[in-house]
Structure formats: C-alpha cells, structure tokens
Enzyme design. Structure first.
Site, PDB file in Angstrom:
ATOM      1  N   ARG A  45      87.028 -33.052 -40.833  1.00  0.00           N
ATOM      2  CA  ARG A  45      87.489 -32.110 -39.953  1.00  0.00           C
ATOM      3  C   ARG A  45      86.571 -31.224 -39.602  1.00  0.00           C
ATOM      4  NH1 ARG A  45      92.955 -30.332 -39.353  1.00  0.00           N
ATOM      5  NH2 ARG A  45      93.401 -31.210 -41.520  1.00  0.00           N
ATOM      6  N   CYS A  71     110.548 -39.664 -25.083  1.00  0.00           N
ATOM      7  CA  CYS A  71     111.898 -39.257 -25.087  1.00  0.00           C
ATOM      8  C   CYS A  71     112.332 -39.159 -26.504  1.00  0.00           C
ATOM      9  CB  CYS A  71     112.432 -40.588 -24.585  1.00  0.00           C
ATOM     10  SG  CYS A  71     114.531 -40.446 -24.579  1.00  0.00           S
ATOM     11  N   GLU A  74      82.472 -34.624 -48.535  1.00  0.00           N
ATOM     12  CA  GLU A  74      83.133 -35.422 -48.026  1.00  0.00           C
ATOM     13  C   GLU A  74      83.795 -34.554 -46.759  1.00  0.00           C
ATOM     14  OE1 GLU A  74      84.114 -39.470 -50.566  1.00  0.00           O
ATOM     15  OE2 GLU A  74      85.691 -38.066 -49.902  1.00  0.00           O
TER      16      GLU A  74
END
Length: 433
Positions: free
Chosen positions: A295, A363, A292
């Site tokens: 990436r 921020c 599987e």
C-alpha cells in the site's frame, strides 16, 4: 495540492495528476479510469531502499513489494527496474510477474493454503523463497523438493500475537489468525525444529505481518521484539541462528486530511535502532531485515476518475451522486468503510454546496464509494476523482453485474500511456461455452 504534491489544481480549476489534466485524460481515455503516477511509485520505492541502506547498511536489509496490493505486468517492470524483490501470494501473481520478465529468484511465495499444484508450479519456476505457513505445507514442500532434486530456501511465517489499532479485517498478526503458526502456544518453535529436520528445506529465516494501515511505529517495534526473541529461542533450542527476519508491511497511508502517513525514513530508522539494541541485549547476531510494503508504495500514486450520471436529492433526507463506476472497481468502502478524499475534478476550485453519498451503478444497496462527501452541486457529465486508489482497487476489482473493469493508465511529467486496456464484453464472455 490535495493530500499529496502530485494532486494539484491547475489554472483551469481542474485536478492534475502527475502533471496531467484529469479532464483531458477523461476526454482521451474515458471513464471509469484508474490513473497511476509512475514517478510517485518510483519515489516511494526509492524512499524505502534509501532508508534501509542508510539505517541497516549496504546488505543489511531488503525491500519486497507486496503484489497483492497491485498486480499487473507494468508494476513488476517498475519494481524490477528499482531493484526490489516482490512477494506473491498465488500462482496467478507468479505468472504475471513471470510474463513481465521479473526475476523470480527475487520473489517470496506466500499463502496460507498453497495447493500441491501451487507448490510445484513455484518450484518449476525457481521461486527464490517459500514462506511456509503450516506443518502440512512443510511436509509437501519437502516431498516435492525431493522429487525435483532441489534444496529450497524457506521462511517460517509466525503469528506473534500482536494486534495493532487498525480495522479488524486487515489485522493479521493475532495469535488466532489464519496466517502463520502461533508463537505463544509453542507451536512456532516446534515448527522451526520440524523444518530443520527436513533434508530438502533450508530454514533461512522467519516472517510475520501484523496488518495494514499502521500509523504508530510502536506495534512494529513490539513485533521486532517478538521476532528477535523467537530467533533467540531457536538458537537456544536448536543451536541454529536465523539469518533473515521479514517484518512484512503495514506502514499507514494518508487517505483523508485527518490521517497522517507513517513516514518511511523515520519508521525504518526507529525500527533499525530498536533492532540493533535488542540484538545486543539478546546476544544474537543482527539478522538481515526485510520489509514487504505494498500500500505505501502504490496507494498514493493512484486516483480513479468517474463521470457523474445523476444528482438525486431526496428532500429532507439525503443526496446521492451516482457515478459510472461501482463497488466493482472500488470495493473497499463496501468491505470495511474505507475513507477516501473525493473531489470534483472539473470543478476543483468551486465551493461545496451539498453533502452527498457517492454511489455506484450496481444493483446493490451497499454500492457506496463514500458517504457524507462535501461537493459542488454537480450535474450529469461532471467528473469526480477518488484519490489514493493505487492499492487494493484494481487488484480487488470484480465484474459484478457484468460490468467490465476500467482501463488503467500511467501518468508522469505531463504524459500518459495505457497500462491496462479497458475490458470489453468479449473479455467478459471469453471463457463461456
């Protein structure tokens, strides 16, 4: 070439991705911009398919793309076209695959806490295989299959107790992992027998995944040993032979020069040879082996382009290059200090003059893309490219500070097209009353 052959510097000194000039892409589509080289994705798919066929035989193995790494309609169309299965981990991924026209009978449904609704939705959509994670799920799935008049194929996810050398936050195979049922405690063997008692479930095989960014094949061989020994235990105790062993993913990908990708062909070959020997030693049939990868199929196909806003020098302390993206579109450094290669896309041939932290516009003091990057002395309007962002960037993106998520484009053979439109303010507020 930078890291991979599809990242090149052209005669203008610009970074090219999949044959496309990154400066021209920015002029056409704006920034921040996710870029995916479609040819590279297909090449990676075929590398896995060809290796499995070569070393396991025509029907001895299967590849399922790990959707969590990158889930949008365009990727499922490619995966279907390349004749891969997929694994999904949520009803949202299921729906995305469905709307892309992906055949859901070729999907594995994962997840450590599928709700009753999730399970029923999977059954309604004829998911091929459920990967069951715990005893409660076994009970609920069996009950709902009875309601639907179905016999459902399942894999039992086990935790083999193997922890490879990778970041703790992407390790998933330890005995105390939240995923699967531990082998070492005896609970996994008990769970296998529990499934075999259920009249609406068919135990097709077993599954595990020990983690990501594995650069040494040995942990995968150790995992195969554990899985095969478990299959032998199931055979001995229940007189039942396991047909499928799903080894998950985890092949490491090169993000920076000091890393080396785990070669797909060599890795699959080593695993295949090891499994065949081990099956002979254990006197069990060689099961069908499923991988599987996520990436290692999409990461190196991707890059993200940003426009520089400020070059802030704090004399005697630190330099900051701020871009128009943020941890909102690339959260991986903020999460676990993921390394990246970053280049000045419009000045790719220029010498480095400064060392700077590349930071985003959020921020948030932790809004870093990367620290200690060697770059030319950039100015407002220059373009930065963060390479190898095809996995876990778009899929983990968020709207912190109400920043819309970037557009995504496919490139290849010098051409480009929109894959995902840039989010608008209207998109941000669509569900608000």
């Amino acid at each position: 070439m930078i890291l991979y052959e599809h990242f090149k510097i052209n005669s203008k000194g610009h970074l090219e991705i999949g044959g496309c000039d990154s400066v021209e892409l920015v002029e056409k589509y704006g920034t921040p911009l996710y870029v995916l080289d479609e040819n590279k994705i297909r090449e990676n798919c075929r590398a896995y398919k060809n290796a499995v066929k070569k070393y396991f035989g025509e029907n001895g193995g299967e590849i399922a793309f790990a959707s969590k790494s990158l889930s949008f309609k365009g990727i499922y169309k490619i995966i279907a076209d390349e004749n891969l299965w997929t694994d999904i981990v949520s009803p949202g991924e299921l729906q995305t695959a469905k709307e892309a026209g992906f055949p859901l009978e070729n999907a594995y449904f994962h997840g450590n806490n599928k709700t009753d609704w999730d399970i029923e939705y999977g059954l309604d959509n004829n998911i091929g295989v459920f990967v069951v994670d715990n005893m409660e799920e076994i009970d609920v799935l069996n009950q709902l299959c009875g309601k639907h008049g179905k016999i459902q194929e399942v894999l039992l996810r086990i935790s083999p107790g193997i922890e490879p050398e990778t970041h703790a936050k992407i390790t998933t195979g330890g005995v105390d992992s939240k995923f699967g049922i531990a082998v070492g405690t005896g609970q996994a063997l008990e769970a296998a027998g529990y499934i075999l008692e259920k009249k609406n479930l068919n135990l097709t095989g077993i599954h595990c995944h020990i983690g990501s960014q594995i650069f040494d094949v040995q942990p995968l061989l150790d995992t195969a040993d554990c899985m095969l020994e478990f299959a032998k235990d199931v055979k001995n105790k229940y007189n039942y032979e396991i047909d499928i062993i799903n080894l998950g993913g985890g092949f490491g990908v090169k993000y920076i020069d000091s890393q080396q990708s785990l070669n797909i062909d060599e890795g699959v070959k080593a695993i295949a040879e090891h499994i065949k020997i081990k099956c002979g030693e254990l006197d069990i049939k060689t099961p069908k082996i499923v991988f599987e990868p996520g990436r290692s199929i999409v990461a190196n196909a991707g890059a993200t382009l940003y426009t520089v806003g400020t070059n802030k020098k704090i004399t005697g302390y630190k330099n900051y290059i701020s871009v128009d993206g943020s941890m909102g579109d690339n959260p991986r450094y903020a999460l676990y200090e993921a390394p990246y290669t970053i280049v000045a896309a419009n000045k790719a041939n220029e010498k480095s003059e400064i060392t700077a932290a590349v930071v985003g516009r959020c921020c948030e003091s932790g809004d870093f893309i990367q620290e200690d990057v060697e770059l030319p002395d950039l100015k407002r309007g220059d373009i930065l490219a963060v390479l190898v962002t095809g996995a876990y960037n778009y899929s983990m993106a968020m709207n912190y500070n109400r920043l819309p998520r970037p557009a995504m484009i496919f490139v290849g053979d010098g051409g480009s097209r929109i894959a995902i439109k840039r989010e608008t303010f209207e998109d941000l507020m669509r569900n608000e009353i």
